[in-house]
Design an enzyme around this catalytic site. Structure first.
Site, PDB file in Angstrom:
ATOM      1  N   GLY A  93       0.835  -1.194   0.000  1.00 49.56           N
ATOM      2  CA  GLY A  93       0.000   0.000   0.000  1.00 49.56           C
ATOM      3  C   GLY A  93       0.869   1.242   0.000  1.00 49.56           C
ATOM      4  O   GLY A  93       1.205   1.783   1.056  1.00 49.56           O
ATOM      5  N   SER A  98       0.856   3.761  -3.188  1.00 48.88           N
ATOM      6  CA  SER A  98       0.183   4.830  -3.922  1.00 48.88           C
ATOM      7  C   SER A  98      -1.122   5.249  -3.258  1.00 48.88           C
ATOM      8  O   SER A  98      -1.829   4.435  -2.666  1.00 48.88           O
ATOM      9  CB  SER A  98      -0.136   4.373  -5.343  1.00 48.88           C
ATOM     10  OG  SER A  98       1.009   3.886  -5.968  1.00 48.88           O
ATOM     11  N   SER A 138      -2.185  -3.779  -5.735  1.00 47.48           N
ATOM     12  CA  SER A 138      -2.293  -5.062  -6.435  1.00 47.48           C
ATOM     13  C   SER A 138      -2.519  -6.195  -5.452  1.00 47.48           C
ATOM     14  O   SER A 138      -1.777  -6.330  -4.479  1.00 47.48           O
ATOM     15  CB  SER A 138      -1.026  -5.355  -7.237  1.00 47.48           C
ATOM     16  OG  SER A 138      -0.861  -4.399  -8.237  1.00 47.48           O
ATOM     17  N   GLU A 195      11.875  -3.435  -6.906  1.00 46.38           N
ATOM     18  CA  GLU A 195      10.766  -3.554  -7.843  1.00 46.38           C
ATOM     19  C   GLU A 195      11.249  -3.338  -9.279  1.00 46.38           C
ATOM     20  O   GLU A 195      10.956  -4.124 -10.170  1.00 46.38           O
ATOM     21  CB  GLU A 195       9.678  -2.522  -7.517  1.00 46.38           C
ATOM     22  CG  GLU A 195       8.561  -2.510  -8.564  1.00 46.38           C
ATOM     23  CD  GLU A 195       7.405  -1.592  -8.221  1.00 46.38           C
ATOM     24  OE1 GLU A 195       7.662  -0.477  -7.751  1.00 46.38           O
ATOM     25  OE2 GLU A 195       6.259  -2.013  -8.426  1.00 46.38           O
TER      26      GLU A 195
HETATM   27  C1  LIG Z   1      -1.192  -2.504 -12.927  1.00 45.58           C
HETATM   28  C2  LIG Z   1      -0.738  -1.598 -11.831  1.00 45.58           C
HETATM   29  C3  LIG Z   1      -0.411  -2.150 -10.594  1.00 45.58           C
HETATM   30  C4  LIG Z   1      -0.018  -1.328  -9.550  1.00 45.58           C
HETATM   31  N1  LIG Z   1       0.234  -1.903  -8.337  1.00 45.58           N
HETATM   32  C5  LIG Z   1       0.496  -1.099  -7.275  1.00 45.58           C
HETATM   33  C6  LIG Z   1       0.636  -1.646  -5.971  1.00 45.58           C
HETATM   34  O1  LIG Z   1       0.561  -2.845  -5.796  1.00 45.58           O
HETATM   35  N2  LIG Z   1       0.855  -0.826  -4.936  1.00 45.58           N
HETATM   36  C7  LIG Z   1       0.956   0.523  -5.086  1.00 45.58           C
HETATM   37  O2  LIG Z   1       1.161   1.211  -4.109  1.00 45.58           O
HETATM   38  N3  LIG Z   1       0.835   1.084  -6.309  1.00 45.58           N
HETATM   39  C8  LIG Z   1       0.589   0.314  -7.404  1.00 45.58           C
HETATM   40  N4  LIG Z   1       0.428   0.878  -8.656  1.00 45.58           N
HETATM   41  C9  LIG Z   1       0.479   2.324  -8.770  1.00 45.58           C
HETATM   42  C10 LIG Z   1       1.662   2.873  -9.527  1.00 45.58           C
HETATM   43  O3  LIG Z   1       2.812   2.798  -8.751  1.00 45.58           O
HETATM   44  C11 LIG Z   1       1.311   4.320  -9.911  1.00 45.58           C
HETATM   45  O4  LIG Z   1       0.297   4.252 -10.887  1.00 45.58           O
HETATM   46  C12 LIG Z   1       2.489   5.065 -10.418  1.00 45.58           C
HETATM   47  O5  LIG Z   1       3.361   5.387  -9.369  1.00 45.58           O
HETATM   48  C13 LIG Z   1       2.080   6.357 -11.147  1.00 45.58           C
HETATM   49  O6  LIG Z   1       1.264   7.163 -10.345  1.00 45.58           O
HETATM   50  P1  LIG Z   1      -0.096   7.766 -10.916  1.00 45.58           P
HETATM   51  O7  LIG Z   1      -0.869   6.642 -11.456  1.00 45.58           O
HETATM   52  O8  LIG Z   1      -0.678   8.587  -9.862  1.00 45.58           O
HETATM   53  O9  LIG Z   1       0.331   8.680 -12.130  1.00 45.58           O
HETATM   54  P2  LIG Z   1       0.944  10.145 -12.037  1.00 45.58           P
HETATM   55  O10 LIG Z   1       2.081  10.182 -11.118  1.00 45.58           O
HETATM   56  O11 LIG Z   1      -0.156  11.131 -11.812  1.00 45.58           O
HETATM   57  O12 LIG Z   1       1.507  10.319 -13.506  1.00 45.58           O
HETATM   58  C14 LIG Z   1       0.754  10.791 -14.616  1.00 45.58           C
HETATM   59  C15 LIG Z   1       1.697  11.052 -15.791  1.00 45.58           C
HETATM   60  O13 LIG Z   1       2.614  12.087 -15.438  1.00 45.58           O
HETATM   61  C16 LIG Z   1       3.942  11.660 -15.599  1.00 45.58           C
HETATM   62  N5  LIG Z   1       4.787  12.243 -14.568  1.00 45.58           N
HETATM   63  C17 LIG Z   1       4.554  12.290 -13.238  1.00 45.58           C
HETATM   64  N6  LIG Z   1       5.578  12.875 -12.596  1.00 45.58           N
HETATM   65  C18 LIG Z   1       6.485  13.212 -13.538  1.00 45.58           C
HETATM   66  C19 LIG Z   1       7.754  13.853 -13.499  1.00 45.58           C
HETATM   67  N7  LIG Z   1       8.318  14.265 -12.359  1.00 45.58           N
HETATM   68  N8  LIG Z   1       8.388  14.040 -14.660  1.00 45.58           N
HETATM   69  C20 LIG Z   1       7.832  13.636 -15.836  1.00 45.58           C
HETATM   70  N9  LIG Z   1       6.644  13.037 -15.933  1.00 45.58           N
HETATM   71  C21 LIG Z   1       5.972  12.823 -14.785  1.00 45.58           C
HETATM   72  C22 LIG Z   1       3.878  10.154 -15.475  1.00 45.58           C
HETATM   73  O14 LIG Z   1       4.970   9.543 -16.119  1.00 45.58           O
HETATM   74  C23 LIG Z   1       2.560   9.844 -16.141  1.00 45.58           C
HETATM   75  O15 LIG Z   1       2.748   9.778 -17.506  1.00 45.58           O
HETATM   76  C24 LIG Z   1       0.061   0.070  -9.737  1.00 45.58           C
HETATM   77  C25 LIG Z   1      -0.238   0.627 -10.971  1.00 45.58           C
HETATM   78  C26 LIG Z   1      -0.643  -0.193 -12.020  1.00 45.58           C
HETATM   79  C27 LIG Z   1      -0.973   0.448 -13.337  1.00 45.58           C
END
Ligand SMILES: Cc1cc2nc3c(=O)[nH]c(=O)nc-3n(C[C@H](O)[C@H](O)[C@H](O)COP(=O)(O)OP(=O)(O)OC[C@H]3O[C@@H](n4cnc5c(N)ncnc54)[C@H](O)[C@@H]3O)c2cc1C
Lengths: 409, 372
Positions: free
Chosen positions: A139, A141, A173, A256
Site C-alpha cells: 500500500g 500509492s 495489487s 521492484e
Molecule cells: C497494474 C498496476 C499495478 C499497480 N500496483 C500497485 C501496488 O501494488 N501498490 C501501489 O502502491 N501502487 C501500485 N500501482 C500504482 C503505480 O505505482 C502508480 O500508478 C504510479 O506510481 C504512477 O502514479 P499515478 O498513477 O498517480 O500517475 P501520475 O504520477 O499522476 O503520472 C501521470 C503522468 O505524469 C507523468 N509524470 C509524473 N511525474 C512526472 C515527473 N516528475 N516528470 C515527468 N513526468 C511525470 C507520469 O509519467 C505519467 O505519464 C500500480 C499501478 C498499475 C498500473
C-alpha cells in the site's frame, strides 16, 4: 562467479530434478494464471492438488527464493545458480508459481526485509514468503500520491503498543487476496515531506481494512482501493526506523525496478514467433519475404531491440561478476523491457488485423483473445514501478549526474 | 564493457591513452586543414604498426599476435572516439580477414607478414553503385591461361588512394562472387580520389583488362561464401568504430548539458533535455552490447555470426544517427561552426552509416537470414 563447469553440473542436477518433480498433469496449463489467484479459484480439484504438490516440492528445496539464506526458507544459492533454476524450469515448460503466489513478497518485500528487518521480523515473515504460503500486497500509492509518492497522506498514530492507520491507498495489487500488507504511512506531519514517513507491516484480515477491487481495461480486477479506518499495525511490525520509511521504500522500489527488467513470464505472445504469425496472416512474396515491407522492417527492429535488451542485461550481470542485486542500470533495462514488450504486443495486433481486436466469443481463437488482453494489460508496464518518464528522470539524475529541477524521482 | 581478459584490458587502455595523448581529434583537424594527399598522417600509421595493432588478427606464425576480433574492435572503438584516420581497419582488419579466411598457405605466407609490418596496405573493393548492395557485382573475372582478367569499375573504396593492393570482388565464370588480390600498380587499373564529407581517403577504380595470376584468387571457400563472410565481419568491425564515435559524441554532449547556462541554469536541468540525454544513454548502452556481441560472435565461431553482425551494424547505426544529430542540436549555434568538432563527428557518422550497408539494409538482411 562459479566456474562454468560447476554451474554446468548444477544445471544437470536441476534439470533432472525438474523432470522428476514437475507434475505431468500441469503440463500445458496456464500456470501463471493459476498462481495469480483469479483463474486459480476456477481450476478443477485435480489441477489444484497438483499445483499444491508442485509448490510444496519447490518450497522444500528453498527454490521459491533460492538466493535467500536457508534459515529463512531460501536455498542460500548464488545469483547465477538461481538463474539456472529459472531457466531450467522455463525450459521444461514448467513454471515457478511461488513468486507469483506471494504477490509482492518474493520480489520486493522479502529482499527489503532481509536488509532492514530485525531478526524477529525475518524469522516471522520470510519463511511464509519463500514457501509461497503468504501473499503480500503493497500500500504505497494514494489518489494524490502517485509518481510523487512522498506527498502521501495516510496517517499512522502512535497508540502505545500499536499504530492506528487512517487513510486511503489505491492501485493496491492483490489487496483483496493478500494476507499481509506493507504500507507507507505518515508518522510525523510536522517533519519535511520525506522525513515523516514510516514503513509498517499489517495483516489484511482485520476490521479496519477494507478493499474494493477496480476493473482494469483488460477486463480483470487484480488491484484495489484500500481503505484504512483505525487499522492496526503492531509496533514490532515497523520496518526500519520510525520516520525513516523513505529509505526503506526507496530500496524497495529499487528491488521492484530490478524485478521488472525482463525475464521469463508465460505469455500468449510467445506461443508463436511474430514473423511466423506474420507469414500466416500477411503472406510472403516469391522470395519468401513478407509482402508488407514496412511491417517487416519494424518486426526486425523489435527483434533487434529484444536482443539488445537481453545482451545488455547479460553484459551488466557479467561486468558485476554476478554480485549485484540492484544495479544502476535497472532503470535503463526496465524501460527497454517495457518498450520491447509493448511494441511486440502492438505488432501482434497489427499482424492479426481484425482477429486482433476481439474481446470474447467463438469468432476468435483463445490465443488471439489472450494476446488482446495482454496488449491491454501491458500498457501498465510504463506506469507502475516508476513510470517511463520517472525512470528517465532517474537515469538523467542518478546515472548521468544531471541536475534535478522539478523532476523528482 | 564486455568482461575482458587481462590482455584485452591492457591493450584497450594502451590504445585509449595513446589516442588521447598522441592523436586527439585536433590532429585529424590539422591534417584535414593541411590539404595533404592521402587520408591519414603517415607518422601516426607508423606508430600504429609499431604498436603491433596490425597483427591482432594475424596468427603468430605469420608474425601477428592472433588476439582476435573483440580485441581489434576495442582498438577501433578507441580510434573512433578521436576520429583517428589510418588504414588499420581496411588493411589489418578487412584485408587480414580476407586472407585468413580465403587464402591458401602460400598466400598467407606472402601477404600476412606484410600486412603486419605495414609494407602492404590492403583494402576491399566492393561497391559499384551509390548504394551498397552486396548482391550486385558487375565486375567480371574471366579465366585466362595464366590466371584471370578483370573488367569493371568500383567506387567508394576505403583508403583507395593509399592502398597498395585491392581485394576486388568480381563475378567468376561460374557466376559466383569471389575475391581477387590486385596490386594497385597493375596495368589497366586506374584510380581517382573522391572528396567526401569526412575528409578521408576514398577512391573510384577502373579495371580494364587487368591481368592477374592464378595466385590472385582467394579460393579457400566455395562459391560466394568468402565474400559474404568478409562483408559480415567488416560490418561488425565498423560497428565498433561507430560505437567509439557515438560514445565520444555523447560525452561532449553531456559535458555541455552540465556547463552551458541559459535562463539562469544549466541547460541539462531542463527536463526535455534530461530525458533526451537519458534516451541517448540507453541507446548507447544497447549499441555497446550489440557491437561487442558482433565481434565476440566472430571470435567464438558462433552459428549466428552473420545475424549478429547485422544487429551490431544496425543498432550502433541507430544510436550514432540520433547521437550525431543531437550532438549538433544540443550545442546550438556553436554546433554549426566548423571550428567546433561536432561537425566532424556528424560527417564521419554518416559516412560510416553508408559503409557496407545502412541500418535498413542490415535489417533487411537480418530478416532474410531468419527466413521472412
Ligand atoms: C497494474 C498496476 C499495478 C499497480 N500496483 C500497485 C501496488 O501494488 N501498490 C501501489 O502502491 N501502487 C501500485 N500501482 C500504482 C503505480 O505505482 C502508480 O500508478 C504510479 O506510481 C504512477 O502514479 P499515478 O498513477 O498517480 O500517475 P501520475 O504520477 O499522476 O503520472 C501521470 C503522468 O505524469 C507523468 N509524470 C509524473 N511525474 C512526472 C515527473 N516528475 N516528470 C515527468 N513526468 C511525470 C507520469 O509519467 C505519467 O505519464 C500500480 C499501478 C498499475 C498500473
Amino acid at each position: 562467479m562459479e566456474n562454468a563447469s560447476e554451474l554446468d553440473v548444477f544445471r544437470r542436477d536441476v534439470k533432472a530434478w525438474v523432470q522428476n518433480n514437475f507434475p505431468s498433469s500441469l503440463a500445458g496449463q496456464d500456470l501463471a494464471g493459476l498462481a495469480g489467484g483469479e483463474s486459480g479459484a476456477r481450476a478443477n480439484d485435480e489441477v489444484k492438488t497438483a499445483m499444491e504438490t508442485w509448490r510444496q516440492r519447490l518450497a522444500e528445496k528453498g527454490w521459491g527464493a533460492p538466493t535467500w539464506p536457508v534459515e529463512y526458507g531460501g536455498a542460500g544459492l548464488s545469483h547465477p545458480e538461481a538463474n539456472v533454476i529459472g531457466e531450467e524450469i522455463f525450459q521444461a515448460g514448467a513454471y515457478n508459481p511461488i513468486p507469483h503466489m506471494t504477490g509482492m513478497g518474493v520480489t520486493m518485500v522479502g529482499p527489503t526485509l532481509l536488509e532492514y528487518g530485525t531478526d524477529e521480523q525475518k524469522a516471522q515473515h520470510l519463511k511464509g514468503i519463500a514457501s509461497g504460503e503468504i501473499r503480500w500486497c503493497l500500500g504505497l500509492s494514494e489518489p494524490n500520491a502517485g509518481s510523487d509518492l512522498a506527498s502521501l497522506s495516510t496517517k499512522a498514530e502512535d497508540k502505545g503498543d500499536y499504530f492506528a492507520l487512517n487513510g486511503q491507498k489505491i492501485w493496491t495489487s492483490g489487496a483483496h487476496i493478500s494476507q499481509w500488507c506493507g504500507a507507507l504511512v505518515r508518522t510525523d506531519s510536522n517533519a519535511g515531506k520525506r522525513d515523516g514517513i514510516s514503513f509498517v507491516m499489517l495483516p489484511m484480515q482485520q476490521e479496519g481494512v477494507e478493499t474494493r477491487p477496480i476493473r482494469l481495461i483488460s477486463g480483470v480486477s487484480p488491484f484495489c482501493e484500500t481503505y484504512f479506518s483505525d487499522a492496526r499495525a503492531e509496533k514490532g511490525d515497523l520496518l526500519g526506523n520510525l520516520n525513516d520509511g523513505w529509505s526503506v521504500v526507496k530500496r524497495l522500489l529499487q528491488h521492484e525496478r530490478q524485478s521488472q527488467t525482463g525475464g521469463q513470464g508465460a505469455s500468449m505472445l510467445d506461443s508463436e514467433p511474430l514473423h511466423v504469425k506474420a507469414q500466416r496472416f500477411v503472406g510472403s512474396d516469391e522470395d519468401g519475404a513478407l509482402v508488407d515491407k514496412d511491417l517487416r522492417q519494424r518486426l526486425v527492429r523489435n527483434y533487434m531491440d529484444a536482443t539488445a535488451h537481453r545482451l545488455t542485461a547479460e553484459r551488466i550481470t557479467a561486468e558485476a561478476a554476478g554480485r549485484v542485486e540492484v544495479s544502476a542500470a535497472a532503470s535503463i533495462l526496465k524501460n527497454s523491457n517495457t518498450r520491447v514488450a509493448q511494441t511486440k504486443a502492438e505488432l501482434a495486433l497489427e499482424i492479426m488485423g481484425s482477429q486482433g481486436i476481439g474481446w470474447s466469443g467463438d469468432d476468435f481463437a483463445e490465443e488471439e483473445l489472450g494476446i488482446v488482453r495482454e496488449w491491454l494489460a501491458g500498457k501498465a508496464m510504463s506506469i507502475y514501478g516508476g513510470s517511463y518518464e520517472v525512470q528517465n528522470n532517474i537515469i538523467s539524475k542518478n546515472v548521468l549526474g544531471l541536475p534535478e529541477t522539478t523532476q523528482k524521482g | 564493457m564486455a568482461a575482458l581478459t587481462e590482455e584485452q584490458s591492457i591493450l584497450k587502455d594502451q590504445a585509449s591513452s595513446w589516442v588521447e595523448s598522441q592523436l586527439p581529434v585536433q590532429k585529424f583537424r590539422d591534417f584535414r586543414n593541411s590539404n595533404s594527399d592521402g587520408g591519414f598522417d603517415p607518422e601516426a600509421w607508423s606508430a600504429i604498426v609499431e604498436m603491433g595493432w596490425t597483427g591482432i588478427l594475424v596468427p603468430e606464425n605469420y608474425g601477428g599476435s592472433d588476439l582476435g576480433y573483440l580485441t581489434f574492435g576495442l582498438i577501433l572503438e578507441q580510434l573512433g572516439r578521436q576520429l583517428c584516420a589510418s588504414p588499420l581497419f581496411a588493411s589489418a582488419y578487412v584485408g587480414a580477414t580476407a586472407i585468413n579466411l580465403g587464402g591458401n598457405e602460400e598466400q598467407k605466407q606472402s601477404w600476412l607478414p606484410k600486412i603486419v609490418d605495414g609494407s602492404e596496405i590492403l583494402t576491399l573493393a566492393v561497391d559499384e553503385q551509390s548504394r551498397h548492395n552486396r548482391d550486385q557485382v558487375q565486375t567480371t573475372a574471366t579465366a585466362t591461361d595464366q590466371g584471370y582478367e578483370l573488367n569493371g569499375a568500383k567506387t567508394f573504396v576505403l583508403e583507395g588512394m593509399s592502398a597498395t593492393t585491392f581485394v576486388v570482388a568480381a563475378k567468376t565464370d561460374a557466376g559466383d562472387i569471389a575475391l581477387f588480390l590486385v596490386p594497385a600498380d597493375s596495368a589497366g587499373l586506374s584510380r581517382q580520389g573522391m572528396s567526401t564529407v569526412d575528409s578521408r581517403d576514398y577512391a573510384r577504380l577502373t579495371l580494364s583488362g587487368v591481368e592477374v595470376g592464378q595466385g590472385a584468387l582467394l579460393g579457400a571457400m566455395q562459391g560466394s561464401q568468402l565474400y559474404g563472410r568478409v562483408l559480415d565481419r567488416a560490418s561488425a568491425g565498423i560497428a565498433m568504430e561507430m560505437l567509439g564515435v557515438g560514445c565520444y559524441a555523447f560525452e561532449m554532449t553531456l559535458d555541455y548539458l552540465k556547463t552551458r547556462k541559459q535562463f539562469g541554469k544549466v541547460i541539462g536541468s531542463f527536463q526535455a533535455l534530461g530525458h533526451r540525454a537519458a534516451e541517448l544513454y540507453s541507446s548507447q548502452e544497447m549499441a555497446r552490447s550489440c557491437a561487442e556481441a558482433g565481434v565476440t560472435a566472430i571470435d567464438q565461431g558462433a552459428d549466428d555470426e552473420a545475424a549478429m553482425s547485422a544487429i551490431s551494424k544496425a543498432k550502433t547505426g541507430e544510436f550514432l544517427f540520433d547521437m550525431s544529430n543531437q550532438l549538433i542540436q544540443i550545442h546550438g549555434g556553436i554546433g554549426m561552426t566548423d571550428e567546433f568538432d561536432a561537425g566532424l563527428y556528424l560527417k564521419r557518422a554518416r559516412v560510416l552509416e553508408t559503409t557496407y550497408g545502412n541500418q535498413a539494409q542490415h535489417r533487411d538482411r537480418y530478416a532474410s537470414l531468419l527466413g521472412f
